[in-house]
Design a protein around this motif. Structure first.
Motif, mmCIF file in Angstrom:
data_model
loop_
_atom_site.group_PDB
_atom_site.id
_atom_site.type_symbol
_atom_site.label_atom_id
_atom_site.label_comp_id
_atom_site.label_asym_id
_atom_site.label_seq_id
_atom_site.Cartn_x
_atom_site.Cartn_y
_atom_site.Cartn_z
ATOM 1 N N GLU A 7 0.695 -1.154 0.001
ATOM 2 C CA GLU A 7 -0.064 0.049 -0.061
ATOM 3 C C GLU A 7 0.928 1.177 0.091
ATOM 4 O OE1 GLU A 7 -4.298 -1.490 2.201
ATOM 5 O OE2 GLU A 7 -2.447 -1.036 3.356
ATOM 6 N N ASP A 8 2.065 1.048 0.866
ATOM 7 C CA ASP A 8 2.953 2.571 0.875
ATOM 8 C C ASP A 8 3.495 2.517 -0.337
ATOM 9 O OD1 ASP A 8 2.355 3.006 3.583
ATOM 10 O OD2 ASP A 8 4.119 2.400 4.323
ATOM 11 N N LYS A 9 4.182 1.717 -0.844
ATOM 12 C CA LYS A 9 4.813 1.579 -2.344
ATOM 13 C C LYS A 9 4.050 1.920 -3.316
ATOM 14 C CE LYS A 9 8.617 0.397 -4.651
ATOM 15 N NZ LYS A 9 9.837 1.387 -4.295
ATOM 16 N N PHE A 10 3.018 1.508 -3.315
ATOM 17 C CA PHE A 10 2.170 1.896 -4.818
ATOM 18 C C PHE A 10 1.075 2.904 -4.419
ATOM 19 C CE2 PHE A 10 3.899 -2.425 -5.543
ATOM 20 C CZ PHE A 10 4.933 -2.064 -6.211
ATOM 21 N N ASN A 11 0.869 3.357 -3.145
ATOM 22 C CA ASN A 11 0.086 4.633 -2.746
ATOM 23 C C ASN A 11 -1.344 3.931 -3.204
ATOM 24 O OD1 ASN A 11 -0.715 7.091 -1.866
ATOM 25 N ND2 ASN A 11 -0.409 8.073 -3.790
ATOM 26 N N ILE A 12 -1.645 2.865 -2.638
ATOM 27 C CA ILE A 12 -2.977 2.388 -2.851
ATOM 28 C C ILE A 12 -3.524 1.761 -1.742
ATOM 29 C CG2 ILE A 12 -2.243 -0.087 -3.617
ATOM 30 C CD1 ILE A 12 -4.247 0.152 -6.002
ATOM 31 N N GLU A 13 -4.974 1.758 -1.439
ATOM 32 C CA GLU A 13 -5.482 0.868 -0.487
ATOM 33 C C GLU A 13 -5.953 -0.380 -0.945
ATOM 34 O OE1 GLU A 13 -9.310 1.138 2.827
ATOM 35 O OE2 GLU A 13 -9.075 2.779 1.294
ATOM 36 N N ILE A 14 -5.696 -1.464 -0.372
ATOM 37 C CA ILE A 14 -6.001 -2.782 -0.582
ATOM 38 C C ILE A 14 -7.124 -3.170 0.237
ATOM 39 C CG2 ILE A 14 -5.391 -5.153 -0.747
ATOM 40 C CD1 ILE A 14 -2.407 -4.358 -1.140
ATOM 41 N N THR A 15 -8.357 -3.080 -0.222
ATOM 42 C CA THR A 15 -9.660 -3.260 0.363
ATOM 43 C C THR A 15 -10.053 -4.798 0.563
ATOM 44 O OG1 THR A 15 -11.122 -2.921 -1.590
ATOM 45 C CG2 THR A 15 -10.646 -0.965 -0.202
ATOM 46 N N ASP A 16 -10.803 -5.183 1.510
ATOM 47 C CA ASP A 16 -11.047 -6.425 1.457
ATOM 48 C C ASP A 16 -11.914 -6.874 0.340
ATOM 49 O OD1 ASP A 16 -10.124 -6.862 3.941
ATOM 50 O OD2 ASP A 16 -12.122 -7.153 4.928
ATOM 51 N N GLU A 17 -12.679 -5.828 -0.568
ATOM 52 C CA GLU A 17 -13.155 -6.356 -1.680
ATOM 53 C C GLU A 17 -12.375 -6.502 -2.544
ATOM 54 O OE1 GLU A 17 -15.938 -3.034 -2.637
ATOM 55 O OE2 GLU A 17 -16.835 -4.065 -4.160
ATOM 56 N N ILE A 18 -11.644 -5.730 -2.788
ATOM 57 C CA ILE A 18 -10.474 -5.889 -4.029
ATOM 58 C C ILE A 18 -9.655 -7.383 -3.547
ATOM 59 C CG2 ILE A 18 -8.373 -5.144 -5.198
ATOM 60 C CD1 ILE A 18 -9.208 -2.283 -4.246
ATOM 61 N N LEU A 19 -9.464 -7.463 -2.501
ATOM 62 C CA LEU A 19 -8.661 -8.539 -2.268
ATOM 63 C C LEU A 19 -9.370 -9.935 -2.461
ATOM 64 C CD1 LEU A 19 -6.058 -9.684 -1.212
ATOM 65 C CD2 LEU A 19 -6.895 -9.247 0.948
ATOM 66 N N ARG A 20 -10.800 -9.805 -2.217
ATOM 67 C CA ARG A 20 -11.774 -11.138 -2.570
ATOM 68 C C ARG A 20 -11.805 -11.286 -3.922
ATOM 69 N NH1 ARG A 20 -14.490 -12.300 2.223
ATOM 70 N NH2 ARG A 20 -14.996 -10.673 3.824
ATOM 71 N N GLU A 21 -11.835 -10.146 -4.850
ATOM 72 C CA GLU A 21 -12.128 -10.173 -6.225
ATOM 73 C C GLU A 21 -10.781 -10.977 -6.689
ATOM 74 O OE1 GLU A 21 -14.448 -9.996 -8.388
ATOM 75 O OE2 GLU A 21 -15.554 -9.701 -6.745
ATOM 76 N N GLU A 22 -9.578 -10.589 -6.228
ATOM 77 C CA GLU A 22 -8.354 -11.218 -6.746
ATOM 78 C C GLU A 22 -8.138 -12.661 -6.322
ATOM 79 O OE1 GLU A 22 -6.416 -10.156 -8.782
ATOM 80 O OE2 GLU A 22 -6.852 -8.186 -9.045
ATOM 81 N N ILE A 23 -8.864 -12.905 -4.958
ATOM 82 C CA ILE A 23 -8.719 -14.465 -4.708
ATOM 83 C C ILE A 23 -9.637 -15.319 -5.527
ATOM 84 C CG2 ILE A 23 -9.454 -16.065 -2.837
ATOM 85 C CD1 ILE A 23 -8.701 -13.793 -0.714
ATOM 86 N N LYS A 24 -10.797 -14.692 -5.767
ATOM 87 C CA LYS A 24 -11.716 -15.497 -6.834
ATOM 88 C C LYS A 24 -10.991 -15.550 -8.230
ATOM 89 C CE LYS A 24 -16.274 -14.134 -5.501
ATOM 90 N NZ LYS A 24 -17.019 -13.142 -5.287
ATOM 91 N N GLU A 25 -10.233 -14.588 -8.712
ATOM 92 C CA GLU A 25 -9.589 -14.652 -10.015
ATOM 93 C C GLU A 25 -8.485 -15.695 -9.995
ATOM 94 O OE1 GLU A 25 -10.536 -13.553 -12.823
ATOM 95 O OE2 GLU A 25 -8.794 -14.129 -13.979
ATOM 96 N N ARG A 26 -7.711 -15.734 -9.048
ATOM 97 C CA ARG A 26 -6.523 -16.426 -8.708
ATOM 98 C C ARG A 26 -7.063 -18.070 -8.667
ATOM 99 N NH1 ARG A 26 -1.501 -16.898 -10.258
ATOM 100 N NH2 ARG A 26 -0.395 -18.134 -9.145
#
Ligand code: SF4
Ligand code: SF4
Length: 382
Positions: A151-170
């Motif tokens: 999050e710090d490095k790429f100046n982004i917030e990793i929300t639970d929602e985004i993470l759940r989407e990535e889990i599904k995709e992976r």
């Protein structure tokens, strides 16, 4: 404007193309994160909007550069990875914004200290046993720390929602890749083990994951169709081999091709070049960090002690793939796989009553003749 390495003009064409491809990706604003291990929770990297690229070296070309800093008697995978980094010959390393490593084997974790002098390197501390409550808590903290670093490095917030989407995709990707690997369960297998390994390695360097996975899914359908129409009912009398041990991308021709050219079919890979990580999905119903913690803590690598999950996997795979013989490939100076090989041999020969061959090798060509002879003798015995 991103700079190319100082020796760029002297590189051969394919390497130059690789550099230009990654440079173009970076210029479009996509960050690149270099990874080295199956324990890396890739979903977090994807959720940070970055591309994750495997940087484990599979060539002996950069090893002399690595040996200027590293001992000669070190795993070739580590030397190759480090050699690509110091010689500026790997486009993915060169343009990576961040490296993520884990404290797995001793060689890798000490190499990360040196890599950190070239690129920012975040090292996750991996517990070395899986069944203790505090291992779960410790690893969970490490995942949270990685999330914060990204999050710090790429100046982004990793929300639970985004993470759940990535889990599904992976998970979707894992199912497609597992389906491809499981073509080896067919008898005869419609694809060679050498080709499977080559295809999967190439996939790791493609940025458009969705298109590439669709390509693998189509290829799997075609091969199943070929099996149904041309091969079904014609069981092969070539021995069916399972490969276990270290990653084998760097010895693909020396070992895998020799096995298949000598009259056997490699139908299964119980290693990080195979199904080790793909067979278990991430639970999509749990808290996403808990689910990723559980998933990645349970990878069955020999760096874990004890490592019962590897023996469970071997047990199931030997039956499900109708294996006639097991060949364990250990990269030189890989102590954890080397020591665990004794138990693997006992398990395969005594519990599963199958022949077992142990090959310790590196990325050089020096032992080609000896490996040929040993493989041929083993296959004759089958
Ligand atoms: S063999 Fe172990 S240390 Fe090497 S990539 Fe696989 S999980 Fe990581
Ligand atoms: S093959 Fe063994 S020594 Fe080499 S990086 Fe993997 S775990 Fe470490």
């Amino acid at each position: 404007m991103l700079k190319l390495p100082k020796n760029f003009e002297n590189y051969e064409e394919a390497r130059r193309e690789g550099f230009l491809k990654v440079k173009a990706l970076k210029e479009k604003g996509t960050p690149v994160v270099g990874i080295f291990c199956t324990y890396t929770p890739i979903e977090l990297i994807h959720a940070a909007g970055a591309v994750a690229v495997g940087l484990c070296g599979t060539s002996d070309a950069p090893i002399p550069d690595a040996e200027k800093h590293l001992p000669k008697n070190l795993c070739p995978l580590i030397k190759s990875s480090y050699g690509f980094a110091v010689s500026e010959t790997c486009p993915y390393f060169y343009f990576a914004d961040l490296l993520v490593g884990e404290t797995t084997c001793d060689g890798k974790k000490k190499m990360y200290e040196l890599l950190n002098e070239i690129k920012p390197t975040h090292v996750m501390h991996l517990p070395q046993g899986q069944d203790k409550d505090h291992a779960f808590k410790y690893w969970r903290e490490e995942l949270i720390r990685l999330k914060e670093v990204l999050e710090d490095k790429f100046n982004i917030e990793i929300t639970d929602e985004i993470l759940r989407e990535e889990i599904k995709e992976r998970n979707r990707e894992r199912k497609i890749l597992l389906d491809f690997y499981e073509l080896g369960k067919l008898n005869p297998s419609p694809i060679s083990g050498h080709k499977v390994n080559e295809t999967m390695e190439a996939l790791g360097f493609q940025f458009d994951r969705r298109t590439q996975c669709d390509f693998i899914a189509d290829r799997t359908r075609e091969l199943k169709d070929k099996y149904e129409k041309e091969l079904k009912g014609t069981k092969s009398n070539r021995p069916r081999i399972l490969i276990t041990g270290c990653p084998v991308g760097g010895v693909r021709d020396k070992v895998l091709k020799t096995i298949e050219d000598s009259g056997a079919d490699i139908v299964a890979f119980e290693n990080c070049s195979g199904v080790r990580e793909k067979a278990t999905l991430v639970d999509e119903t749990m808290d996403p960090i808990d689910a990723l913690t559980e998933k990645y803590l349970n990878v069955s690598c020999s760096v874990m002690t004890p490592n019962p999950r590897r023996f469970q996997a071997l047990d199931e795979m030997i039956d499900e793939y109708e294996i006639d013989g097991v060949i364990e490939v250990v990269l030189q100076a890989c102590h954890t796989f080397n020591v665990e090989a004794y138990n693997v041999k006992r398990f395969v020969t005594e519990k599963k009553d199958k022949p077992y061959l142990y090959i310790e090798t590196d990325y050089s060509k020096l032992d080609i003749g000896q490996i040929n002879t040993r493989i041929n003798a083993f296959l004759e015995m089958l």
